[in-house]
Design a protein around this motif. Sequence first.
Motif, PDB file in Angstrom:
ATOM      1  N   SER A  16       0.834  -1.199   0.000  1.00 17.14           N
ATOM      2  CA  SER A  16       0.000   0.000   0.000  1.00 17.14           C
ATOM      3  C   SER A  16       0.871   1.251   0.000  1.00 17.14           C
ATOM      4  O   SER A  16       2.044   1.214   0.377  1.00 17.14           O
ATOM      5  CB  SER A  16      -0.924  -0.004   1.227  1.00 17.14           C
ATOM      6  OG  SER A  16      -0.164  -0.177   2.405  1.00 17.14           O
ATOM      7  N   LYS A  17       0.307   2.340  -0.421  1.00 19.48           N
ATOM      8  CA  LYS A  17       1.070   3.582  -0.584  1.00 19.48           C
ATOM      9  C   LYS A  17       1.648   4.084   0.731  1.00 19.48           C
ATOM     10  O   LYS A  17       2.702   4.730   0.744  1.00 19.48           O
ATOM     11  CB  LYS A  17       0.175   4.659  -1.206  1.00 19.48           C
ATOM     12  CG  LYS A  17      -0.197   4.380  -2.654  1.00 19.48           C
ATOM     13  CD  LYS A  17      -1.034   5.512  -3.230  1.00 19.48           C
ATOM     14  CE  LYS A  17      -1.380   5.252  -4.691  1.00 19.48           C
ATOM     15  NZ  LYS A  17      -2.207   6.345  -5.265  1.00 19.48           N
ATOM     16  N   LYS A  18       0.990   3.767   1.847  1.00 24.34           N
ATOM     17  CA  LYS A  18       1.431   4.315   3.135  1.00 24.34           C
ATOM     18  C   LYS A  18       2.795   3.781   3.573  1.00 24.34           C
ATOM     19  O   LYS A  18       3.455   4.389   4.416  1.00 24.34           O
ATOM     20  CB  LYS A  18       0.381   3.989   4.212  1.00 24.34           C
ATOM     21  CG  LYS A  18       0.220   2.501   4.490  1.00 24.34           C
ATOM     22  CD  LYS A  18      -0.992   2.215   5.351  1.00 24.34           C
ATOM     23  CE  LYS A  18      -1.201   0.713   5.527  1.00 24.34           C
ATOM     24  NZ  LYS A  18      -2.476   0.402   6.152  1.00 24.34           N
ATOM     25  N   VAL A  19       3.231   2.639   3.014  1.00 26.03           N
ATOM     26  CA  VAL A  19       4.521   2.065   3.421  1.00 26.03           C
ATOM     27  C   VAL A  19       5.462   1.836   2.238  1.00 26.03           C
ATOM     28  O   VAL A  19       6.499   1.213   2.392  1.00 26.03           O
ATOM     29  CB  VAL A  19       4.315   0.717   4.163  1.00 26.03           C
ATOM     30  CG1 VAL A  19       3.600   0.922   5.479  1.00 26.03           C
ATOM     31  CG2 VAL A  19       3.572  -0.275   3.285  1.00 26.03           C
ATOM     32  N   ARG A  20       5.106   2.342   1.067  1.00 26.79           N
ATOM     33  CA  ARG A  20       5.880   2.012  -0.143  1.00 26.79           C
ATOM     34  C   ARG A  20       7.329   2.491  -0.056  1.00 26.79           C
ATOM     35  O   ARG A  20       8.249   1.803  -0.479  1.00 26.79           O
ATOM     36  CB  ARG A  20       5.185   2.597  -1.368  1.00 26.79           C
ATOM     37  CG  ARG A  20       5.695   2.029  -2.675  1.00 26.79           C
ATOM     38  CD  ARG A  20       4.662   2.183  -3.760  1.00 26.79           C
ATOM     39  NE  ARG A  20       3.507   1.332  -3.531  1.00 26.79           N
ATOM     40  CZ  ARG A  20       2.363   1.439  -4.212  1.00 26.79           C
ATOM     41  NH1 ARG A  20       2.237   2.364  -5.146  1.00 26.79           N
ATOM     42  NH2 ARG A  20       1.353   0.629  -3.951  1.00 26.79           N
ATOM     43  N   LYS A  21       7.543   3.669   0.514  1.00 27.96           N
ATOM     44  CA  LYS A  21       8.912   4.162   0.647  1.00 27.96           C
ATOM     45  C   LYS A  21       9.738   3.251   1.557  1.00 27.96           C
ATOM     46  O   LYS A  21      10.903   2.961   1.276  1.00 27.96           O
ATOM     47  CB  LYS A  21       8.900   5.594   1.193  1.00 27.96           C
ATOM     48  CG  LYS A  21       8.382   6.634   0.207  1.00 27.96           C
ATOM     49  CD  LYS A  21       8.438   8.028   0.807  1.00 27.96           C
ATOM     50  CE  LYS A  21       7.910   9.069  -0.181  1.00 27.96           C
ATOM     51  NZ  LYS A  21       7.923  10.434   0.416  1.00 27.96           N
ATOM     52  N   LEU A  22       9.113   2.837   2.648  1.00 30.70           N
ATOM     53  CA  LEU A  22       9.808   1.932   3.574  1.00 30.70           C
ATOM     54  C   LEU A  22      10.147   0.614   2.895  1.00 30.70           C
ATOM     55  O   LEU A  22      11.238   0.055   3.095  1.00 30.70           O
ATOM     56  CB  LEU A  22       8.940   1.666   4.804  1.00 30.70           C
ATOM     57  CG  LEU A  22       8.765   2.810   5.811  1.00 30.70           C
ATOM     58  CD1 LEU A  22       7.786   2.403   6.899  1.00 30.70           C
ATOM     59  CD2 LEU A  22      10.097   3.205   6.418  1.00 30.70           C
ATOM     60  N   ILE A  23       9.239   0.106   2.090  1.00 27.63           N
ATOM     61  CA  ILE A  23       9.445  -1.168   1.403  1.00 27.63           C
ATOM     62  C   ILE A  23      10.614  -1.093   0.434  1.00 27.63           C
ATOM     63  O   ILE A  23      11.451  -2.000   0.357  1.00 27.63           O
ATOM     64  CB  ILE A  23       8.149  -1.598   0.675  1.00 27.63           C
ATOM     65  CG1 ILE A  23       7.107  -2.064   1.703  1.00 27.63           C
ATOM     66  CG2 ILE A  23       8.426  -2.697  -0.339  1.00 27.63           C
ATOM     67  CD1 ILE A  23       5.743  -2.301   1.128  1.00 27.63           C
ATOM     68  N   ILE A  24      10.709   0.003  -0.302  1.00 26.39           N
ATOM     69  CA  ILE A  24      11.797   0.172  -1.267  1.00 26.39           C
ATOM     70  C   ILE A  24      13.142   0.302  -0.550  1.00 26.39           C
ATOM     71  O   ILE A  24      14.147  -0.303  -0.955  1.00 26.39           O
ATOM     72  CB  ILE A  24      11.531   1.402  -2.160  1.00 26.39           C
ATOM     73  CG1 ILE A  24      10.306   1.143  -3.044  1.00 26.39           C
ATOM     74  CG2 ILE A  24      12.755   1.723  -3.018  1.00 26.39           C
ATOM     75  CD1 ILE A  24       9.830   2.351  -3.816  1.00 26.39           C
ATOM     76  N   VAL A  25      13.163   1.075   0.546  1.00 26.72           N
ATOM     77  CA  VAL A  25      14.406   1.218   1.320  1.00 26.72           C
ATOM     78  C   VAL A  25      14.829  -0.129   1.895  1.00 26.72           C
ATOM     79  O   VAL A  25      16.008  -0.477   1.895  1.00 26.72           O
ATOM     80  CB  VAL A  25      14.217   2.257   2.460  1.00 26.72           C
ATOM     81  CG1 VAL A  25      15.432   2.263   3.381  1.00 26.72           C
ATOM     82  CG2 VAL A  25      14.002   3.648   1.875  1.00 26.72           C
ATOM     83  N   ARG A  26      13.863  -0.930   2.381  1.00 27.24           N
ATOM     84  CA  ARG A  26      14.171  -2.252   2.926  1.00 27.24           C
ATOM     85  C   ARG A  26      14.796  -3.148   1.860  1.00 27.24           C
ATOM     86  O   ARG A  26      15.738  -3.908   2.119  1.00 27.24           O
ATOM     87  CB  ARG A  26      12.898  -2.895   3.475  1.00 27.24           C
ATOM     88  CG  ARG A  26      13.100  -4.298   4.089  1.00 27.24           C
ATOM     89  CD  ARG A  26      12.897  -5.397   3.040  1.00 27.24           C
ATOM     90  NE  ARG A  26      12.848  -6.725   3.596  1.00 27.24           N
ATOM     91  CZ  ARG A  26      13.885  -7.519   3.755  1.00 27.24           C
ATOM     92  NH1 ARG A  26      15.086  -7.103   3.445  1.00 27.24           N
ATOM     93  NH2 ARG A  26      13.737  -8.737   4.216  1.00 27.24           N
ATOM     94  N   ALA A  27      14.279  -3.080   0.624  1.00 28.88           N
ATOM     95  CA  ALA A  27      14.802  -3.906  -0.466  1.00 28.88           C
ATOM     96  C   ALA A  27      16.260  -3.550  -0.768  1.00 28.88           C
ATOM     97  O   ALA A  27      17.114  -4.437  -0.935  1.00 28.88           O
ATOM     98  CB  ALA A  27      13.950  -3.729  -1.718  1.00 28.88           C
ATOM     99  N   ILE A  28      16.557  -2.267  -0.813  1.00 28.38           N
ATOM    100  CA  ILE A  28      17.926  -1.817  -1.108  1.00 28.38           C
ATOM    101  C   ILE A  28      18.879  -2.224   0.016  1.00 28.38           C
ATOM    102  O   ILE A  28      19.967  -2.758  -0.228  1.00 28.38           O
ATOM    103  CB  ILE A  28      17.953  -0.293  -1.324  1.00 28.38           C
ATOM    104  CG1 ILE A  28      17.118   0.080  -2.558  1.00 28.38           C
ATOM    105  CG2 ILE A  28      19.385   0.213  -1.470  1.00 28.38           C
ATOM    106  CD1 ILE A  28      16.912   1.570  -2.734  1.00 28.38           C
TER     107      ILE A  28
END
Length: 333
Positions: free
Chosen positions: A100-112
């Motif tokens: 969901s959009k509310k955590v998308r930034k966190l998800i991308i940072v976690r992947a990197i």
Amino acid sequence: MDLENPTSAEYRKDLESLETAKPYGIKWLDKLYQKIWNGKHAGVLCMVLSSAAYSIMGLLVKVLAGRAIPSSQIVMARCGIISILSGLGLQHMKYPLLGSKKVRKLIIVRAILGFFSLSTYFYSIQLLALRDATVLNFTMPVFTAILATCFLKERWGGAEMTGTLFSFIGVLLVVQPEVLFSGSEVVEQRKNNTLIGTIMAMIGASTGALSYIIVRAIGQRGEHPMVSVFTYAAFSTPMAGICLLIQGVKIPSMGELIALGFVGLTAYMAQIFLTRGLQLEKASRATSIQYVKVLITYFLGVLFLGEIPSIMGVGGAVLIAFSSVFISSRDQR
């Protein structure tokens, strides 16, 4: 990015939806799912199951490395299978692949962060003795506890601190790193690689700890654990492919293909259980329980690789087991 515990009604609704899910439609399978996923000790159980799956994966990786399969090829197969399985699972649940959009930034940072943690850890293995790299990697719970205190406002209690300390001592006794247990001549011969390898291992442990903190923050917002697993694997697969172009490809035999498949499958299970465990448990407590992975790996080495344990190693294994039970038996605060 705000990493503290969310309390909004929207987040609570998402968590309730996740906890009451019946994904299989088969009574006994859904019952087993609920027991593992939402039982009284679900967080601890998920972390132990994750450690067991990671240990089996490590055994397979060691066998494949002995057959000269490049590390990047193993990583690419591992992450490729994980991304396919988790992507199909998310599509089946009609869940957005990037969450969901509310955590998308966190998800991308976690992947990197996850990719860099894995890459630096693998690089440290090339420069250090495997047991040295293992010990340095297991500083991650300490980094996790410190970061959880800073970003998630979680208290690192006396039980977690004591258990983590004795678990780490147990790891030292089990793996017996050359830097501490070998003569000065060995240390002198390896000092150049040791410095770089140690720096890489510590970077891997610290970025891995920050990745765990973000996974817990994502989970507290009601996001399904499979989202973090998918994005991490989907990002790491092409990155590993680029590294493979430099390392070179080895055409695997049928047996090696099967082993690569099981590496991906066990890693997928480990990631799912790890993400759920971090969602349910305090970050410091959850990562401390992961020390049981050393214990399981130790016994797999004895059973399948013919590695004869030393008295000191057995003592360390017992200490790890005792510390893990001590941490997991404490009431969560």
